[in-house]
Design a protein around this motif. Structure first.
Motif, PDB file in Angstrom:
ATOM      1  N   UNK A 266       0.824  -1.209   0.000  1.00 53.75           N
ATOM      2  CA  UNK A 266       0.000   0.000   0.000  1.00 53.75           C
ATOM      3  C   UNK A 266       0.858   1.258   0.000  1.00 53.75           C
ATOM      4  N   UNK A 267       0.208   2.385  -0.142  1.00 55.24           N
ATOM      5  CA  UNK A 267       0.902   3.662  -0.343  1.00 55.24           C
ATOM      6  C   UNK A 267       1.746   4.067   0.855  1.00 55.24           C
ATOM      7  N   UNK A 268       1.331   3.711   2.070  1.00 56.98           N
ATOM      8  CA  UNK A 268       2.037   4.184   3.243  1.00 56.98           C
ATOM      9  C   UNK A 268       3.260   3.348   3.600  1.00 56.98           C
ATOM     10  N   UNK A 269       3.377   2.110   3.088  1.00 60.50           N
ATOM     11  CA  UNK A 269       4.490   1.259   3.487  1.00 60.50           C
ATOM     12  C   UNK A 269       5.617   1.218   2.453  1.00 60.50           C
ATOM     13  N   UNK A 270       5.448   1.797   1.306  1.00 57.71           N
ATOM     14  CA  UNK A 270       6.469   1.773   0.264  1.00 57.71           C
ATOM     15  C   UNK A 270       7.387   2.988   0.378  1.00 57.71           C
ATOM     16  N   UNK A 271       8.507   2.931  -0.334  1.00 63.76           N
ATOM     17  CA  UNK A 271       9.442   4.058  -0.341  1.00 63.76           C
ATOM     18  C   UNK A 271       8.994   5.061  -1.397  1.00 63.76           C
ATOM     19  N   UNK A 272       8.646   6.257  -0.957  1.00 65.85           N
ATOM     20  CA  UNK A 272       8.137   7.281  -1.867  1.00 65.85           C
ATOM     21  C   UNK A 272       9.004   8.519  -1.773  1.00 65.85           C
ATOM     22  N   UNK A 273       9.148   9.200  -2.891  1.00 61.11           N
ATOM     23  CA  UNK A 273       9.925  10.437  -2.888  1.00 61.11           C
ATOM     24  C   UNK A 273       9.178  11.500  -2.097  1.00 61.11           C
ATOM     25  N   UNK A 274       9.939  12.392  -1.471  1.00 58.11           N
ATOM     26  CA  UNK A 274       9.307  13.461  -0.691  1.00 58.11           C
ATOM     27  C   UNK A 274       8.773  14.555  -1.607  1.00 58.11           C
ATOM     28  N   UNK A 275       9.390  14.714  -2.773  1.00 61.36           N
ATOM     29  CA  UNK A 275       8.886  15.705  -3.739  1.00 61.36           C
ATOM     30  C   UNK A 275       7.643  15.174  -4.416  1.00 61.36           C
ATOM     31  N   UNK A 276       6.704  16.044  -4.638  1.00 62.67           N
ATOM     32  CA  UNK A 276       5.445  15.623  -5.255  1.00 62.67           C
ATOM     33  C   UNK A 276       5.047  16.608  -6.334  1.00 62.67           C
ATOM     34  N   UNK A 277       4.391  16.077  -7.351  1.00 62.40           N
ATOM     35  CA  UNK A 277       3.795  16.934  -8.371  1.00 62.40           C
ATOM     36  C   UNK A 277       2.394  17.271  -7.869  1.00 62.40           C
ATOM     37  N   UNK A 278       2.051  18.552  -7.899  1.00 56.22           N
ATOM     38  CA  UNK A 278       0.738  18.966  -7.410  1.00 56.22           C
ATOM     39  C   UNK A 278      -0.178  19.350  -8.550  1.00 56.22           C
ATOM     40  N   UNK A 279      -1.361  18.765  -8.536  1.00 54.80           N
ATOM     41  CA  UNK A 279      -2.426  19.149  -9.458  1.00 54.80           C
ATOM     42  C   UNK A 279      -3.460  19.879  -8.606  1.00 54.80           C
TER      43      UNK A 279
END
Length: 141
Positions: free
Chosen positions: A48-61
């Motif tokens: 799921x989304x909370x347990x994976x390694x995700x970049x801190x930078x995000x693209x905002x729409x």
């Protein structure tokens, strides 16, 4: 300084890349009152989304730059939809069909945002008209 926006949903969603091959890439999508944040996956971890390694930078729409959510198609257990930006740019997404579909949640949040903006604009217009009219110059005696 503004307060952080309330998170309404935080899960995986697939976005079609804009490159030549137009591959589907998993993104951690965070739906807030202000729009949709897309985080890239840094590792190969599923889950799921909370347990994976995700970049801190995000693209905002941001909703202020969105026009509509449309082009819904149901195929092989997936919902395909498009977010259309005010500039005309189209961003394609897909998600599992079970549960509440992302396209519906994004569309409802967009409508809520646009309605709040319209109410605020109406209030501002009413206040400025009331303020201008309060000079008493055009009142009948």
């Amino acid at each position: 300084m503004s307060l952080p926006a309330k998170v309404m949903r935080d899960e995986l969603l697939e976005k079609r890349s804009s490159g030549l091959l137009q591959l589907w890439k998993k993104k951690r999508c965070v739906l807030t009152e202000e729009g949709l944040r897309l985080h890239n996956c840094r590792g190969g971890g599923g889950g799921d989304a909370r347990s994976s390694a995700w970049s801190s930078r995000a693209k905002e729409l941001r909703f202020e730059r969105m026009a509509t959510v449309d082009c819904v198609e149901y195929k092989r257990g997936l919902v395909y939809f498009t977010v259309v930006m005010a500039t005309g740019k189209e961003i394609d997404f897909r998600c599992p069909q079970e549960g509440t579909a992302w396209n519906a949640e994004i569309a409802l949040a967009l409508v809520r945002y646009k309605n709040l903006q319209a109410v605020q604009t109406g209030r501002n217009r009413h206040l400025s008209t009331a303020h201008l009219g309060s000079t008493g110059e055009d009142e009948e005696l």
